[in-house]
Design an enzyme around this catalytic site. Structure first.
Site, PDB file in Angstrom:
ATOM      1  N   PHE A  52     128.641  49.984  56.179  1.00 25.47           N
ATOM      2  CA  PHE A  52     129.261  49.140  55.148  1.00 25.47           C
ATOM      3  C   PHE A  52     130.541  49.806  54.667  1.00 25.47           C
ATOM      4  CE2 PHE A  52     124.970  47.504  54.975  1.00 25.47           C
ATOM      5  CZ  PHE A  52     125.193  46.153  54.813  1.00 25.47           C
ATOM      6  N   GLU A  53     131.555  48.997  54.429  1.00 23.15           N
ATOM      7  CA  GLU A  53     132.837  49.543  54.000  1.00 23.15           C
ATOM      8  C   GLU A  53     133.290  49.031  52.636  1.00 23.15           C
ATOM      9  OE1 GLU A  53     135.810  49.593  57.048  1.00 23.15           O
ATOM     10  OE2 GLU A  53     134.312  49.970  58.601  1.00 23.15           O
ATOM     11  N   HIS A  54     132.684  47.946  52.156  1.00 20.74           N
ATOM     12  CA  HIS A  54     133.093  47.364  50.871  1.00 20.74           C
ATOM     13  C   HIS A  54     131.843  47.107  50.030  1.00 20.74           C
ATOM     14  CE1 HIS A  54     137.026  46.750  52.695  1.00 20.74           C
ATOM     15  NE2 HIS A  54     136.396  46.217  53.722  1.00 20.74           N
TER      16      HIS A  54
END
Length: 149
Positions: free
Chosen positions: A113-115
């Site tokens: 996950f990046e956000h």
């Protein structure tokens, strides 16, 4: 050297354990709406189908297949980790990923996950419960890795 002349390169390399990594399983609907833990396949599932991986595995017993979860964007919009509740998200994750993992005969998952639109503690709890259920309780996967941005 043409590709045809070099066609044995891949076949020889596959003699060692070989990992395919499918990117991405995303927590969004196919119409790019947040799906509260209900993951969907966002790769070329026509060419990278369950049948294709079954055929590869039958020919090469040393092939492992991993699924990356999360990703950066869907339709040029950021993909968010944003559960409505921990229990709901975990239940949806376990259900949707179990289906994808069994359909594709996957071995492992990678969390990417990046956000985030939720706090770090909730992320750790959601991921921890999901992995515990998928790996230890249900024995659906053998390996999990986490690489949040």
């Amino acid at each position: 050297m043409t590709i045809a002349q070099n066609s044995q390169l891949f076949c020889e390399y596959i003699g060692a354990q070989f990992h395919f990594i499918l990117a991405f399983g995303i927590n969004y609907t196919t119409t790019a709406s947040l799906a509260d833990g209900q993951f969907n396949v966002f790769w070329d599932s026509t060419n990278l189908s369950p049948f294709a991986f079954s055929s590869i595995r039958q020919s090469n017993g040393n092939v492992k297949v991993a699924l990356i979860l999360g990703g950066d964007t869907v339709s040029d919009s950021p993909t968010y980790f944003s559960p409505s509740s921990i229990d709901s998200w975990v239940n949806n994750v376990v259900s949707s990923l179990t289906s994808i993992i069994r359909d594709y005969n996957l071995d492992s998952i990678d969390i990417d996950f990046e956000h985030f639109q939720f706090d770090v503690d909730a992320f750790a709890e959601c991921i921890g419960q999901s992995l515990t259920t998928l790996k230890k309780k249900n024995r659906v996967i053998s390996i999990a890795s986490i690489a949040p941005f």
